[in-house]
Design a protein around this motif. Structure first.
Motif, PDB file in Angstrom:
ATOM      1  N   PRO A 123       0.789  -1.246   0.000  1.00 56.87           N
ATOM      2  CA  PRO A 123       0.000   0.000   0.000  1.00 56.87           C
ATOM      3  C   PRO A 123       0.815   1.287   0.000  1.00 56.87           C
ATOM      4  CG  PRO A 123      -0.043  -1.058   2.155  1.00 56.87           C
ATOM      5  CD  PRO A 123       0.576  -2.039   1.217  1.00 56.87           C
ATOM      6  N   SER A 124       2.025   1.241   0.498  1.00 57.30           N
ATOM      7  CA  SER A 124       2.805   2.478   0.600  1.00 57.30           C
ATOM      8  C   SER A 124       3.661   2.746  -0.636  1.00 57.30           C
ATOM      9  CB  SER A 124       3.712   2.427   1.833  1.00 57.30           C
ATOM     10  OG  SER A 124       4.654   1.374   1.718  1.00 57.30           O
ATOM     11  N   GLU A 125       3.636   1.833  -1.597  1.00 56.19           N
ATOM     12  CA  GLU A 125       4.480   1.975  -2.781  1.00 56.19           C
ATOM     13  C   GLU A 125       3.734   2.664  -3.921  1.00 56.19           C
ATOM     14  OE1 GLU A 125       7.522   1.373  -2.419  1.00 56.19           O
ATOM     15  OE2 GLU A 125       7.476   0.148  -0.615  1.00 56.19           O
ATOM     16  N   THR A 126       4.483   3.293  -4.814  1.00 55.53           N
ATOM     17  CA  THR A 126       3.888   3.952  -5.975  1.00 55.53           C
ATOM     18  C   THR A 126       3.456   2.915  -7.007  1.00 55.53           C
ATOM     19  OG1 THR A 126       5.965   4.119  -7.212  1.00 55.53           O
ATOM     20  CG2 THR A 126       5.444   5.913  -5.663  1.00 55.53           C
ATOM     21  N   LYS A 127       2.661   3.342  -7.975  1.00 55.90           N
ATOM     22  CA  LYS A 127       2.197   2.445  -9.032  1.00 55.90           C
ATOM     23  C   LYS A 127       3.379   1.867  -9.813  1.00 55.90           C
ATOM     24  CE  LYS A 127      -0.927   2.219 -13.006  1.00 55.90           C
ATOM     25  NZ  LYS A 127      -1.915   2.969 -13.847  1.00 55.90           N
ATOM     26  N   LEU A 128       4.378   2.697 -10.081  1.00 54.19           N
ATOM     27  CA  LEU A 128       5.555   2.231 -10.813  1.00 54.19           C
ATOM     28  C   LEU A 128       6.302   1.160 -10.026  1.00 54.19           C
ATOM     29  CD1 LEU A 128       7.417   2.555 -13.290  1.00 54.19           C
ATOM     30  CD2 LEU A 128       8.658   4.309 -12.012  1.00 54.19           C
ATOM     31  N   THR A 129       6.445   1.382  -8.731  1.00 51.30           N
ATOM     32  CA  THR A 129       7.120   0.392  -7.889  1.00 51.30           C
ATOM     33  C   THR A 129       6.325  -0.904  -7.846  1.00 51.30           C
ATOM     34  OG1 THR A 129       8.211   2.042  -6.503  1.00 51.30           O
ATOM     35  CG2 THR A 129       7.885  -0.139  -5.543  1.00 51.30           C
ATOM     36  N   LYS A 130       5.002  -0.801  -7.672  1.00 60.91           N
ATOM     37  CA  LYS A 130       4.160  -1.994  -7.556  1.00 60.91           C
ATOM     38  C   LYS A 130       4.291  -2.902  -8.769  1.00 60.91           C
ATOM     39  CE  LYS A 130       0.482   0.048  -4.671  1.00 60.91           C
ATOM     40  NZ  LYS A 130       0.558   1.500  -4.864  1.00 60.91           N
ATOM     41  N   ILE A 131       4.183  -2.333  -9.970  1.00 63.17           N
ATOM     42  CA  ILE A 131       4.234  -3.186 -11.163  1.00 63.17           C
ATOM     43  C   ILE A 131       5.622  -3.779 -11.346  1.00 63.17           C
ATOM     44  CG2 ILE A 131       4.804  -1.392 -12.852  1.00 63.17           C
ATOM     45  CD1 ILE A 131       2.379  -4.400 -13.279  1.00 63.17           C
ATOM     46  N   HIS A 132       6.651  -3.039 -10.922  1.00 65.67           N
ATOM     47  CA  HIS A 132       8.003  -3.573 -11.067  1.00 65.67           C
ATOM     48  C   HIS A 132       8.352  -4.604  -9.998  1.00 65.67           C
ATOM     49  CE1 HIS A 132       8.643  -0.571 -14.198  1.00 65.67           C
ATOM     50  NE2 HIS A 132       9.592  -1.380 -14.603  1.00 65.67           N
ATOM     51  N   ILE A 133       7.604  -4.637  -8.927  1.00 68.67           N
ATOM     52  CA  ILE A 133       7.805  -5.714  -7.954  1.00 68.67           C
ATOM     53  C   ILE A 133       7.521  -7.052  -8.620  1.00 68.67           C
ATOM     54  CG2 ILE A 133       6.894  -6.781  -5.851  1.00 68.67           C
ATOM     55  CD1 ILE A 133       6.413  -3.903  -4.794  1.00 68.67           C
ATOM     56  N   ILE A 134       6.409  -7.146  -9.340  1.00 71.16           N
ATOM     57  CA  ILE A 134       6.093  -8.421  -9.989  1.00 71.16           C
ATOM     58  C   ILE A 134       6.979  -8.666 -11.210  1.00 71.16           C
ATOM     59  CG2 ILE A 134       4.184  -7.487 -11.385  1.00 71.16           C
ATOM     60  CD1 ILE A 134       2.810 -10.265 -10.931  1.00 71.16           C
ATOM     61  N   VAL A 135       7.361  -7.596 -11.916  1.00 72.59           N
ATOM     62  CA  VAL A 135       8.280  -7.769 -13.054  1.00 72.59           C
ATOM     63  C   VAL A 135       9.609  -8.336 -12.580  1.00 72.59           C
ATOM     64  CG1 VAL A 135       9.668  -6.548 -14.787  1.00 72.59           C
ATOM     65  CG2 VAL A 135       7.237  -6.004 -14.520  1.00 72.59           C
ATOM     66  N   TYR A 136      10.178  -7.749 -11.538  1.00 75.66           N
ATOM     67  CA  TYR A 136      11.462  -8.228 -11.017  1.00 75.66           C
ATOM     68  C   TYR A 136      11.339  -9.616 -10.394  1.00 75.66           C
ATOM     69  CZ  TYR A 136      13.172  -3.421 -11.562  1.00 75.66           C
ATOM     70  OH  TYR A 136      13.549  -2.197 -12.064  1.00 75.66           O
ATOM     71  N   ALA A 137      10.211  -9.882  -9.738  1.00 75.03           N
ATOM     72  CA  ALA A 137      10.006 -11.198  -9.131  1.00 75.03           C
ATOM     73  C   ALA A 137      10.001 -12.283 -10.198  1.00 75.03           C
ATOM     74  CB  ALA A 137       8.694 -11.215  -8.347  1.00 75.03           C
TER      75      ALA A 137
ATOM     76  N   ILE B 203      14.521  -8.637  -3.288  1.00 79.83           N
ATOM     77  CA  ILE B 203      15.777  -9.176  -2.752  1.00 79.83           C
ATOM     78  C   ILE B 203      15.610  -9.585  -1.295  1.00 79.83           C
ATOM     79  CG2 ILE B 203      18.158  -8.587  -2.150  1.00 79.83           C
ATOM     80  CD1 ILE B 203      18.125  -6.742  -4.678  1.00 79.83           C
ATOM     81  N   ASN B 204      14.942  -8.749  -0.522  1.00 76.32           N
ATOM     82  CA  ASN B 204      14.787  -9.017   0.911  1.00 76.32           C
ATOM     83  C   ASN B 204      13.914 -10.240   1.186  1.00 76.32           C
ATOM     84  OD1 ASN B 204      16.382  -6.812   1.570  1.00 76.32           O
ATOM     85  ND2 ASN B 204      14.651  -5.417   1.763  1.00 76.32           N
ATOM     86  N   SER B 205      12.890 -10.437   0.367  1.00 80.29           N
ATOM     87  CA  SER B 205      11.972 -11.557   0.599  1.00 80.29           C
ATOM     88  C   SER B 205      12.266 -12.765  -0.281  1.00 80.29           C
ATOM     89  CB  SER B 205      10.525 -11.105   0.365  1.00 80.29           C
ATOM     90  OG  SER B 205      10.173 -10.089   1.276  1.00 80.29           O
ATOM     91  N   GLY B 206      13.048 -12.543  -1.354  1.00 87.67           N
ATOM     92  CA  GLY B 206      13.312 -13.615  -2.305  1.00 87.67           C
ATOM     93  C   GLY B 206      12.394 -13.478  -3.508  1.00 87.67           C
ATOM     94  N   TYR B 207      12.944 -13.534  -4.708  1.00 86.83           N
ATOM     95  CA  TYR B 207      12.160 -13.318  -5.924  1.00 86.83           C
ATOM     96  C   TYR B 207      10.968 -14.270  -6.002  1.00 86.83           C
ATOM     97  CZ  TYR B 207      16.166 -10.538  -7.475  1.00 86.83           C
ATOM     98  OH  TYR B 207      17.168  -9.589  -7.575  1.00 86.83           O
ATOM     99  N   LYS B 208      11.226 -15.565  -5.829  1.00 90.05           N
ATOM    100  CA  LYS B 208      10.154 -16.553  -5.957  1.00 90.05           C
ATOM    101  C   LYS B 208       9.140 -16.414  -4.830  1.00 90.05           C
ATOM    102  CE  LYS B 208       9.301 -21.357  -7.193  1.00 90.05           C
ATOM    103  NZ  LYS B 208       8.093 -21.466  -6.369  1.00 90.05           N
ATOM    104  N   ASN B 209       9.593 -16.099  -3.631  1.00 89.11           N
ATOM    105  CA  ASN B 209       8.662 -15.916  -2.517  1.00 89.11           C
ATOM    106  C   ASN B 209       7.698 -14.768  -2.782  1.00 89.11           C
ATOM    107  OD1 ASN B 209       9.856 -17.999  -1.081  1.00 89.11           O
ATOM    108  ND2 ASN B 209      11.227 -16.647   0.068  1.00 89.11           N
ATOM    109  N   VAL B 210       8.225 -13.682  -3.315  1.00 91.02           N
ATOM    110  CA  VAL B 210       7.375 -12.531  -3.644  1.00 91.02           C
ATOM    111  C   VAL B 210       6.375 -12.913  -4.726  1.00 91.02           C
ATOM    112  CG1 VAL B 210       7.337 -10.207  -4.656  1.00 91.02           C
ATOM    113  CG2 VAL B 210       9.074 -10.797  -2.952  1.00 91.02           C
TER     114      VAL B 210
END
Length: 215
Positions: free
Chosen positions: A139-153, A192-199
């Protein structure tokens, strides 16, 4: 999906004019595009061959893995990827990548753009539901960050499963650290902190729960 790596003099001429007239600078802190070398046609054609040979090693396997772990399907059967000798940032529609990259970096950037394509085309109108899930989880992340979380994961999980390591993500980490915005770095830090696959597994689980709740 078959990838075709192409040098287009016509597209390069457009890029050359556009970037010259606009005098665009990079979104990174460390350099502007004007400081990067321009490549001649012969040099770009040599790079084209290098990129094609590198892609043949694991490229199609990585696309199959992206589709498998994302649990998405797309109708697209062919993907044209253009390379240019003109220093310019990478684009995703159409995919355009600067020839000055080394082969590993080229693959990494291309996989990044393919993940975006798979998410956009594979989800279609359902992408809004993914955005709702990401908003709930981060919830505290921007839209750009949110979509890149799943892209990087997805990227990290693919590299781990296909290559046996996430070494290619080091270049992604480097680029993210150099952007003027911290949004890309924030997304990577979470992975990185949680692990790509875990995220990725967490997002997929919440997405399935969300889809069940609205069905």
């Amino acid at each position: 999906m078959k990838v075709k790596i192409i040098y287009s003099p016509f597209l390069e001429e457009i890029y050359s004019t556009f970037f010259s007239e606009k005098e665009l600078v990079s979104k990174t802190k460390l350099f502007t595009y004007s400081t990067l070398p321009h490549f001649s046609k012969d040099e770009v054609l040599m790079k084209q061959e290098e990129f094609r040979n590198e892609w043949k090693k694991n490229g199609e396997i990585m696309i199959d893995k992206i589709l498998e772990i994302s649990e998405l399907k797309i109708e697209r059967r062919n993907l044209d990827v253009y390379i240019t000798g003109v220093p310019a940032r990478s684009f995703s529609s159409p995919i355009v990548i600067y020839a000055g990259k080394d082969t590993a970096d080229f693959i990494r950037v291309l996989i990044h753009e393919i993940v975006h394509i798979v998410l956009n085309e594979g989800l279609g109108d359902s992408k809004k539901f993914l955005e709702e899930v990401l908003a709930h989880l981060f919830p505290s992340e921007t839209k750009l960050t949110k979509i890149h979380i799943i892209v990087y994961a997805i990227m990290g999980a693919v590299f781990e499963e296909v290559l046996g390591n996430v070494d290619m993500m080091s270049s992604e980490i480097r680029d993210a650290a150099n952007f003027k915005t911290s949004e890309y770095k924030n997304a990577l830090d979470i992975c990185i902190n949680s692990g790509y696959k875990n995220v990725l597994d967490k997002i997929k689980m919440e997405y399935k729960k969300h889809m069940l709740s609205i069905s």
